[in-house]
Design a protein around this motif. Sequence first.
Motif, PDB file in Angstrom:
ATOM      1  N   SER A  83      -7.483 -11.981  -4.626  1.00  0.00           N
ATOM      2  CA  SER A  83      -7.753 -10.955  -3.593  1.00  0.00           C
ATOM      3  C   SER A  83      -8.620 -10.246  -3.363  1.00  0.00           C
ATOM      4  O   SER A  83      -9.348 -10.337  -1.818  1.00  0.00           O
ATOM      5  CB  SER A  83      -6.377  -9.559  -3.308  1.00  0.00           C
ATOM      6  N   ILE A  84      -9.432  -9.661  -4.383  1.00  0.00           N
ATOM      7  CA  ILE A  84     -10.489  -9.409  -4.443  1.00  0.00           C
ATOM      8  C   ILE A  84     -11.680 -10.568  -4.495  1.00  0.00           C
ATOM      9  O   ILE A  84     -12.879 -10.144  -3.963  1.00  0.00           O
ATOM     10  CB  ILE A  84     -11.230  -8.834  -5.323  1.00  0.00           C
ATOM     11  N   LEU A  85     -11.516 -11.866  -4.031  1.00  0.00           N
ATOM     12  CA  LEU A  85     -12.241 -12.945  -3.547  1.00  0.00           C
ATOM     13  C   LEU A  85     -12.054 -13.012  -2.257  1.00  0.00           C
ATOM     14  O   LEU A  85     -12.608 -14.401  -1.937  1.00  0.00           O
ATOM     15  CB  LEU A  85     -12.406 -13.901  -4.778  1.00  0.00           C
ATOM     16  N   ASN A  86     -11.222 -12.493  -1.673  1.00  0.00           N
ATOM     17  CA  ASN A  86     -10.874 -13.151  -0.243  1.00  0.00           C
ATOM     18  C   ASN A  86     -11.352 -12.057   1.033  1.00  0.00           C
ATOM     19  O   ASN A  86     -11.473 -10.692   0.726  1.00  0.00           O
ATOM     20  CB  ASN A  86      -9.229 -13.335  -0.160  1.00  0.00           C
ATOM     21  N   ILE A  91     -16.227  -8.444 -10.522  1.00  0.00           N
ATOM     22  CA  ILE A  91     -14.971 -10.121 -10.333  1.00  0.00           C
ATOM     23  C   ILE A  91     -14.724 -10.342 -11.875  1.00  0.00           C
ATOM     24  O   ILE A  91     -13.237 -11.089 -11.383  1.00  0.00           O
ATOM     25  CB  ILE A  91     -16.223 -10.619  -9.406  1.00  0.00           C
ATOM     26  N   LEU A  92     -15.693 -10.607 -12.563  1.00  0.00           N
ATOM     27  CA  LEU A  92     -15.219 -11.288 -13.834  1.00  0.00           C
ATOM     28  C   LEU A  92     -14.138 -11.014 -14.633  1.00  0.00           C
ATOM     29  O   LEU A  92     -13.404 -11.307 -15.202  1.00  0.00           O
ATOM     30  CB  LEU A  92     -16.321 -11.321 -14.655  1.00  0.00           C
ATOM     31  N   LEU A  93     -13.733  -9.255 -14.935  1.00  0.00           N
ATOM     32  CA  LEU A  93     -13.164  -8.596 -15.563  1.00  0.00           C
ATOM     33  C   LEU A  93     -11.088  -8.229 -14.394  1.00  0.00           C
ATOM     34  O   LEU A  93     -10.449  -8.506 -14.664  1.00  0.00           O
ATOM     35  CB  LEU A  93     -12.927  -7.192 -15.073  1.00  0.00           C
ATOM     36  N   GLY A  94     -11.795  -8.860 -13.160  1.00  0.00           N
ATOM     37  CA  GLY A  94     -10.528  -8.866 -12.257  1.00  0.00           C
ATOM     38  C   GLY A  94     -10.225 -10.659 -12.128  1.00  0.00           C
ATOM     39  O   GLY A  94      -8.710 -10.526 -12.435  1.00  0.00           O
ATOM     40  N   ILE A  95     -10.932 -11.779 -12.911  1.00  0.00           N
ATOM     41  CA  ILE A  95     -10.454 -12.835 -12.853  1.00  0.00           C
ATOM     42  C   ILE A  95      -9.583 -12.757 -14.242  1.00  0.00           C
ATOM     43  O   ILE A  95      -8.685 -13.648 -15.093  1.00  0.00           O
ATOM     44  CB  ILE A  95     -10.997 -13.691 -12.836  1.00  0.00           C
ATOM     45  N   GLN A  96     -10.275 -11.791 -15.358  1.00  0.00           N
ATOM     46  CA  GLN A  96      -9.460 -11.967 -16.881  1.00  0.00           C
ATOM     47  C   GLN A  96      -8.617 -11.477 -17.063  1.00  0.00           C
ATOM     48  O   GLN A  96      -7.353 -12.224 -17.196  1.00  0.00           O
ATOM     49  CB  GLN A  96     -10.983 -10.710 -17.788  1.00  0.00           C
ATOM     50  N   TYR A  97      -8.263 -10.212 -16.730  1.00  0.00           N
ATOM     51  CA  TYR A  97      -6.692  -9.872 -15.717  1.00  0.00           C
ATOM     52  C   TYR A  97      -6.528 -10.002 -15.482  1.00  0.00           C
ATOM     53  O   TYR A  97      -4.845 -10.786 -15.494  1.00  0.00           O
ATOM     54  CB  TYR A  97      -7.460  -8.368 -14.650  1.00  0.00           C
ATOM     55  N   LEU A  98      -6.610 -11.078 -13.770  1.00  0.00           N
ATOM     56  CA  LEU A  98      -5.955 -12.251 -14.166  1.00  0.00           C
ATOM     57  C   LEU A  98      -4.564 -13.003 -15.144  1.00  0.00           C
ATOM     58  O   LEU A  98      -3.700 -13.688 -14.529  1.00  0.00           O
ATOM     59  CB  LEU A  98      -6.793 -13.085 -12.925  1.00  0.00           C
ATOM     60  N   LEU A  99      -5.463 -13.540 -16.000  1.00  0.00           N
ATOM     61  CA  LEU A  99      -5.381 -14.444 -17.028  1.00  0.00           C
ATOM     62  C   LEU A  99      -4.208 -14.636 -16.860  1.00  0.00           C
ATOM     63  O   LEU A  99      -2.681 -15.176 -16.770  1.00  0.00           O
ATOM     64  CB  LEU A  99      -6.330 -15.013 -17.764  1.00  0.00           C
ATOM     65  N   ASP A 100      -3.339 -13.514 -17.753  1.00  0.00           N
ATOM     66  CA  ASP A 100      -2.037 -12.394 -18.261  1.00  0.00           C
ATOM     67  C   ASP A 100      -1.256 -12.023 -17.645  1.00  0.00           C
ATOM     68  O   ASP A 100      -0.393 -11.811 -17.966  1.00  0.00           O
ATOM     69  CB  ASP A 100      -2.780 -12.226 -19.737  1.00  0.00           C
ATOM     70  N   ASN A 101      -1.344 -11.811 -16.430  1.00  0.00           N
ATOM     71  CA  ASN A 101      -1.013 -11.099 -15.172  1.00  0.00           C
ATOM     72  C   ASN A 101      -0.977 -11.834 -13.352  1.00  0.00           C
ATOM     73  O   ASN A 101      -1.813 -11.342 -12.450  1.00  0.00           O
ATOM     74  CB  ASN A 101      -1.339  -9.896 -15.214  1.00  0.00           C
TER      75      ASN A 101
END
Length: 158
Positions: free
Chosen positions: A94-97, A113-123
């Motif tokens: 969502s933060i990339l839209n 952004i990178l922290l958000g993508i890292q979090y998305l991997l496992d969530n």
Amino acid sequence: MSLAQGRLQEERKNRRKDHPYGFFARPEPSGEGSSNIMKWNAGFPGKKGTDWEAGVYKVSMDFSAEYPAKPPKCKFVPPLFHPNVYPSGMICLSILNDGEEGDWRPAISIKQILLGIQYLLDNPNPASPSQSEAIHLYTNDKPAYKQRVRPEAEKNKL
């Protein structure tokens, strides 16, 4: 220098001082010692204690002339097996839209952004599926999903 280029120069300067351990983000080399400030190569480690832990995940970030009003296009290189990653590697987060569907704000930094993508991997977000097999396994057979994720971490070891 455009607004986008100025902001990215500032991000580059700040990254050198403040970035989480194991994370990297830098403009792509464009030959003869120069770099393309509008295209970055970035990456981060999988979070400790998750099935993604063993890998380092590389992300290509393409910034438009409208940045920071518009978010960068981010994709995994190589693409990952994940419910919120399109087969092309594009990341659905969502933060990339921007617009009504998204949570992009011009104040969001490359680090965030990178922290958000890292979090998305496992969530993963089941409400925003991008890969049918991955979302099917994630929602219906978690053990099988985890079995498919482990090779992704192995494949992305440094």
